[in-house]
Design a protein around this motif. Sequence first.
Motif, PDB file in Angstrom:
ATOM      1  N   ILE A  31       0.885  -1.167   0.000  1.00 56.16           N
ATOM      2  CA  ILE A  31       0.000   0.000   0.000  1.00 56.16           C
ATOM      3  C   ILE A  31       0.922   1.216   0.000  1.00 56.16           C
ATOM      4  CG2 ILE A  31      -1.811   1.225   1.258  1.00 56.16           C
ATOM      5  CD1 ILE A  31      -2.015  -1.828   2.611  1.00 56.16           C
ATOM      6  N   ILE A  44      -1.965  -1.319  -3.892  1.00 54.29           N
ATOM      7  CA  ILE A  44      -2.934  -0.232  -3.722  1.00 54.29           C
ATOM      8  C   ILE A  44      -2.155   1.066  -3.601  1.00 54.29           C
ATOM      9  CG2 ILE A  44      -4.647   0.780  -2.135  1.00 54.29           C
ATOM     10  CD1 ILE A  44      -5.341  -2.126  -1.319  1.00 54.29           C
ATOM     11  N   LEU A  68      -8.856   5.532  -3.442  1.00 53.94           N
ATOM     12  CA  LEU A  68      -7.862   4.462  -3.412  1.00 53.94           C
ATOM     13  C   LEU A  68      -7.832   3.820  -4.788  1.00 53.94           C
ATOM     14  CD1 LEU A  68      -8.877   2.747  -0.043  1.00 53.94           C
ATOM     15  CD2 LEU A  68      -7.110   4.463  -0.398  1.00 53.94           C
ATOM     16  N   VAL A  70      -6.546   0.419  -6.996  1.00 57.36           N
ATOM     17  CA  VAL A  70      -6.119  -0.979  -6.937  1.00 57.36           C
ATOM     18  C   VAL A  70      -5.539  -1.321  -8.308  1.00 57.36           C
ATOM     19  CG1 VAL A  70      -6.872  -3.363  -6.613  1.00 57.36           C
ATOM     20  CG2 VAL A  70      -7.968  -1.523  -5.302  1.00 57.36           C
TER      21      VAL A  70
END
Length: 140
Positions: A31, A44, A68, A70
């Motif tokens: 992330i 992410i 966000l 992905v």
Amino acid sequence: MTAASWELQRSIYQTLSNAPALTSLLGGAHIFSNPPQGEALPYITLGQTVNLDWSTGSEDGTEHSLTLHVWSRADSAQEVHEIIDTLKTLLHDQPLTLQDHDLVNLRHEFTEARIDPDGETMHGIVRYRAVTEPLQQVAA
């Protein structure tokens, strides 16, 4: 006092990076705000944040729109959809902890899954809306 938008982003990052259900799908705590060059997919990224004044005549407040992203190169959209569903479970209506602010709510608003222009990468876009208020100071 720390900015509410920074506290919210930090809490989201901590929640996601400490969630075994998500890190198993990503192959680790992948992330990022800005992924390292050549980072293996899936991962992410923390995207755009827009803040609006949500104050009333007597209370301060901020409305946040958080995005966000992905990223996946799986053979189908299944991996992106599984990651998106896990994000919803971890964040939608969850009581995340902020340092100097109260999180009034955090709600999933929008999801899109599409093939990127490179023709190989699946791109999921997930948007959340949050409202925060400064913690009330107790008089001594």
